[in-house]
Design an enzyme around this catalytic site. Structure first.
Site, PDB file in Angstrom:
ATOM      1  N   CYS A 165       4.577   4.097   9.810  1.00  0.00           N
ATOM      2  CA  CYS A 165       3.606   4.511   9.588  1.00  0.00           C
ATOM      3  C   CYS A 165       3.272   3.452   7.935  1.00  0.00           C
ATOM      4  CB  CYS A 165       3.642   5.124   7.995  1.00  0.00           C
ATOM      5  SG  CYS A 165       3.725   6.864   9.958  1.00  0.00           S
ATOM      6  N   LYS A 174       5.621   4.275   4.326  1.00  0.00           N
ATOM      7  CA  LYS A 174       5.403   5.223   3.902  1.00  0.00           C
ATOM      8  C   LYS A 174       6.069   6.352   2.896  1.00  0.00           C
ATOM      9  CE  LYS A 174       0.963   6.554   3.756  1.00  0.00           C
ATOM     10  NZ  LYS A 174      -1.061   7.552   3.909  1.00  0.00           N
ATOM     11  N   ALA A 214      -8.359  11.879  -4.786  1.00  0.00           N
ATOM     12  CA  ALA A 214      -7.696  11.482  -3.432  1.00  0.00           C
ATOM     13  C   ALA A 214      -7.885  11.559  -2.248  1.00  0.00           C
ATOM     14  CB  ALA A 214      -5.982  12.004  -3.441  1.00  0.00           C
ATOM     15  N   ASP A 215      -9.446  11.235  -1.724  1.00  0.00           N
ATOM     16  CA  ASP A 215      -9.841  11.724  -0.518  1.00  0.00           C
ATOM     17  C   ASP A 215      -8.799   9.618   0.247  1.00  0.00           C
ATOM     18  OD1 ASP A 215     -11.239  11.721   1.816  1.00  0.00           O
ATOM     19  OD2 ASP A 215     -12.553  12.381   0.178  1.00  0.00           O
ATOM     20  N   ASP A 216      -9.485   9.623   1.513  1.00  0.00           N
ATOM     21  CA  ASP A 216      -9.083   8.202   2.333  1.00  0.00           C
ATOM     22  C   ASP A 216      -9.117   7.130   1.977  1.00  0.00           C
ATOM     23  OD1 ASP A 216      -8.467   9.996   4.266  1.00  0.00           O
ATOM     24  OD2 ASP A 216     -10.575   9.762   4.707  1.00  0.00           O
ATOM     25  N   ASP A 263      -2.566  -9.516  -7.014  1.00  0.00           N
ATOM     26  CA  ASP A 263      -1.175  -9.803  -7.103  1.00  0.00           C
ATOM     27  C   ASP A 263      -0.570  -9.319  -6.882  1.00  0.00           C
ATOM     28  OD1 ASP A 263      -0.073 -12.167  -8.809  1.00  0.00           O
ATOM     29  OD2 ASP A 263      -2.240 -11.866 -10.481  1.00  0.00           O
ATOM     30  N   GLY A 270      -4.408   3.902  -4.093  1.00  0.00           N
ATOM     31  CA  GLY A 270      -3.173   2.836  -3.510  1.00  0.00           C
ATOM     32  C   GLY A 270      -2.165   3.068  -2.248  1.00  0.00           C
ATOM     33  N   HIS A 271      -1.163   2.531  -2.228  1.00  0.00           N
ATOM     34  CA  HIS A 271      -0.526   2.962  -1.355  1.00  0.00           C
ATOM     35  C   HIS A 271       1.410   2.935  -1.836  1.00  0.00           C
ATOM     36  CE1 HIS A 271       1.596   2.721   3.166  1.00  0.00           C
ATOM     37  NE2 HIS A 271       2.622   1.701   2.581  1.00  0.00           N
ATOM     38  N   ASP A 303      -5.919 -18.014 -16.482  1.00  0.00           N
ATOM     39  CA  ASP A 303      -4.963 -17.491 -17.574  1.00  0.00           C
ATOM     40  C   ASP A 303      -3.378 -18.527 -16.917  1.00  0.00           C
ATOM     41  OD1 ASP A 303      -4.940 -16.867 -14.328  1.00  0.00           O
ATOM     42  OD2 ASP A 303      -3.441 -14.898 -15.070  1.00  0.00           O
TER      43      ASP A 303
END
Ligand SMILES: Cc1cc2nc3c(=O)[nH]c(=O)nc-3n(C[C@H](O)[C@H](O)[C@H](O)COP(=O)(O)OP(=O)(O)OC[C@H]3O[C@@H](n4cnc5c(N)ncnc54)[C@H](O)[C@@H]3O)c2cc1C
Length: 715
Positions: A370, A373, A403-405, A423, A498-499, A586
């Site tokens: 997974c 995770k 906090a949905d998918d 980045d 995020g992940h 930048d």
């Protein structure tokens, strides 16, 4: 990692604990130093420093290097309190830090408030860093004109006497050197009783007082500790040493010698508390050798109140002792051995128990399914903590609070375009503080959006946290994301999801989404002949960080680079826009030359870069000249050689800096010549103190040529 040993304050005792744990790391124990400054002064050398005999570096212990050598984390923060129930250290302007075992060695600050007018008019001797900067201001005043100068030192103990002598000596010397020959410097010593009470007959009285204190221990605002340096009557996992602590069994005056001597027993008892086992009693010596300096290279030695010897040689003995102490945390440490922290567990510590080795094996064999995770419950807890500080951003329909998918965003309004960038940033050896890593990673990612002239709106994070005990991983993720969130909030950018995953090292990346009016984008292609090229921040982060990882940098250089990396490019963009900026980028991985060449090539022009005007971070030239180079450096150098006409002879160090890869570097922008001066002034007012005009768009790029940057003399 299973347990957190937190050292609060980089005082004389805690630095020895660091050295001790660096020499013999404890498996499963993560050591974190929380302290105010990257370089901690050795106060025994303060009078010599004030007299002008020691440099700043000679008197300071570099905590960036020491923690890195010891494999410990460094958090530069101001501790405000301790929650012994929750086992956290409360920090100013950032989340608190969890501990399993805590060692407090924060020294002391004089309490000014009880003395009328003191807060407004007195410079306390601690923290020493403030005293040092005030001394510099005093020296400037002393040398400016032949005006009478009066300095009063309050406190007639050994330190007060030393300070009065040192200040008087220094002021007179500086004045003479400045050609001011009149004797208009008066240094007064204000003491409640006779000075140096403890060193003549009065010493008996002083001891009597101490014995009374022993009979009826009174904290007087200090932390009471028992014979194990453990908080007396407090939690069994909190220790303290040095000036901040008062022993209920062996009260002693506040002196560095006791903080120094406490280091070894403190380290021993912290280890025992972490691993189990009996603590060791410690009784500091009753008397100690005092070597009191008298301004010039002259010192008086006393022990137990008796006047011993004096003279220049006594000063030399003190000088040897003090230098030897400071060197134990600098020159004497083998910085080349920093790599050893990466050794496998058995080689690192052959005496590891089987259980401890299993722990290491477990860490290595973690399931990577997974996407490796982080567990749902842990993540939910972290997100809940973060959600209190998350903002509700216009245009975000579903963010991480819901906090949905997936995140759901509104499209930019008509006439606007979406701007996206991604980045990723790994915690290199020098950034061991996850909060700081979060701030820098977020700023680095936002910078691409600013460089396009766009406004960041939302970001998705990818966070990697090294395997450790659950609570520690949660804490690390929380700290890192809280740092990132503080930077995002500052730029009005919403973190929408995020992940997170387990990995071998701490890392954080962002996909950032922003928008801009279609006709207001700033691309690489807008350079026109005659325009001035402006750089908003100094360069040199790559070489400074490379040097820091090899023990070749100084703490204050690293903190200077860190401050620069934390500075957002958002306000700079607003200033550049107001001054009709037409092309922008930048400065990051390709270095100044690489990014400048990209702009010039895209705009089909030749830019003349005035190397002498390029702003540099403190210490950058020194590190680059010493050969501390980032791993990207060789590639950047080869690329630059194909596009740069090195008409001016440059030192190797300076050329290295021009191709030095930057983290969260400044904006490089091109704007009409007549706007340049006011633009630089406005940038400096906005906090970009190093902003400078670094070049001019000289001509069109000939069809057949690839050489689009020439190095020139100052503008
Ligand atoms: C002029 C002078 C000369 C002296 N000479 C001698 C001498 O020759 N011999 C001797 O034995 N003693 C000497 N002393 C006394 C000596 O300075 C102290 O006893 C000694 O510094 C105490 O050491 P410490 O480790 O307790 O704290 P410190 O050395 O004061 O270290 C405290 C550390 O904690 C950090 N810190 C402080 N507050 C916080 C916070 N809120 N959050 C995070 N970190 C924090 C600081 O940045 C610092 O790194 C002298 C004192 C003075 C003023």
């Amino acid at each position: 990692m299973q347990q957190d040993l937190v050292l609060l304050g980089g005082g004389h005792a805690n630095i020895q604990v660091l050295r001790n744990f660096g020499m013999l790391p404890m498996p499963g124990v993560r050591v974190t130093l929380i302290t105010l400054e990257a370089e901690t002064p050795y106060s025994g050398m303060l009078p010599g420093f004030l007299s002008g005999f020691y440099t700043f570096d000679e008197m300071h212990i570099d905590l960036v290097r020491l923690t890195q050598w010891a494999g410990a984390r460094l958090i530069l923060a101001n501790a405000q309190g301790i929650d012994t129930q929750g086992q956290t250290v409360l920090l100013c302007d950032r989340p608190s830090q969890h501990y399993d075992v805590l060692s407090i060695n924060v020294g002391i600050c004089p309490a000014l408030s009880p003395v009328l007018g003191a807060e407004a008019n007195v410079i306390p001797v601690k923290p020493i860093s403030r005293l040092v900067s005030r001394l510099e201001a005093l020296l400037i005043r002393a040398n400016a004109a032949d005006l009478p100068l009066q300095v009063a030192v309050v406190g007639g103990g050994a330190s007060g006497v030393e300070l009065a002598c040192a200040i008087s000596y220094r002021l007179m010397r500086e004045r003479r050197a400045a050609g001011i020959m009149s004797t208009t410097v008066t240094v007064s010593l204000i003491s409640r009783g006779p000075i140096l009470q403890k060193f003549d007959r009065g010493i008996r009285k002083a001891f009597l007082l101490l014995l009374q204190l022993c009979a009826a221990p009174s904290s007087d605002g200090f932390l009471l500790v028992d014979e194990y340096l453990k908080s007396a009557g407090g939690p069994s996992n909190v220790f303290a040493a040095g000036d901040v602590a008062s022993s209920i069994t062996c009260p002693r005056p506040k002196a560095g010698v006791f903080a120094v001597r406490a280091g070894a027993p403190l380290a021993h008892n912290l280890r025992r508390t972490l691993s189990g086992g009996p603590l060791r009693r410690w009784a500091p010596q009753a008397t100690f050798l005092s070597l009191i300096t008298a301004g010039d290279r002259h010192a008086v030695a006393t022990k137990g109140g008796w006047l011993g010897m004096q003279g220049r040689w006594v000063w030399q003995v003190k000088d040897c002792i003090d230098r030897a102490f400071v060197n134990r945390f600098g020159a004497d440490l083998d910085y080349a051995s920093m790599e050893r922290h990466a050794l496998p567990a058995r080689a690192l510590h052959p005496s590891l128990s089987t259980n401890e080795l299993r722990l290491h094996a477990a860490a290595k064999g973690r399931c990577g399914g997974c996407g490796s995770k982080i567990g749902g419950a842990s993540l939910r807890r972290v997100l809940q903590q973060l959600s209190t500080s998350a903002n509700v951003q216009h245009g975000v329909l579903v963010g991480f609070i819901q906090a949905d998918d997936a995140a759901v965003l509104e499209l930019p309004p008509l006439g606007h375009v979406a701007v996206q960038s991604v980045d990723f940033f790994r915690a290199s050896g020098f950034v061991t503080d996850p909060y700081l890593l979060g701030q820098i990673a977020a700023n680095h990612a936002l910078s691409d959006i600013h460089a396009m002239g766009a406004t960041p709106q939302s970001a998705l994070a990818v966070a990697v946290v090294p395997f450790a005990a659950l609570g520690m991983m949660e804490d690390e993720l929380h700290q890192m994301m809280a740092g990132a969130l503080s930077t995002m909030l500052h730029s009005d950018c919403a973190l929408v999801g995020g992940h997170s995953s387990e990995g071998t090292e701490l890392a954080l990346g962002f996909a950032v989404y922003g928008s801009a009016p279609r006709n207001a984008l700033l691309t690489l292609r807008g350079m026109r002949v005659g325009q001035t090229v402006i750089l908003t921040k100094p360069i040199g982060t790559g070489t400074l960080l490379a040097a820091a990882m090899q023990g070749g940098s100084r703490g204050r250089w690293v903190t200077g680079a860190v401050e620069s990396m934390k500075q957002s490019n958002g306000p700079a963009l607003a200033v550049l826009r107001a001054h009709h900026c037409q092309a922008c980028t930048d400065v990051t991985g390709f270095g100044l030359l690489g990014h400048l060449a990209e702009m010039a090539r895209a705009s089909k022009v030749v830019v003349s870069l005035s190397t002498a005007d390029v702003p540099l971070l403190d210490g950058a030239l020194s590190c680059a000249s010493a050969g501390y180079l980032s791993s990207l450096h060789p590639e950047n150098k080869t690329d630059a050689a194909q596009v740069v006409d090195a008409g001016t002879s440059l030192t190797a160090g300076m050329f290295s800096l021009l191709v030095d890869p930057q983290t969260a570097g400044g904006l490089l922008a091109s704007l009409p010549d007549e706007r340049a001066e006011s633009c630089i002034e406005a940038l400096r007012r906005a906090g970009y103190s190093h902003a400078a005009a670094v070049g001019r768009v000289a001509s069109k790029l000939p069809e057949s040529s690839t050489v689009c940057v020439s190095l020139s003399r100052p503008l």
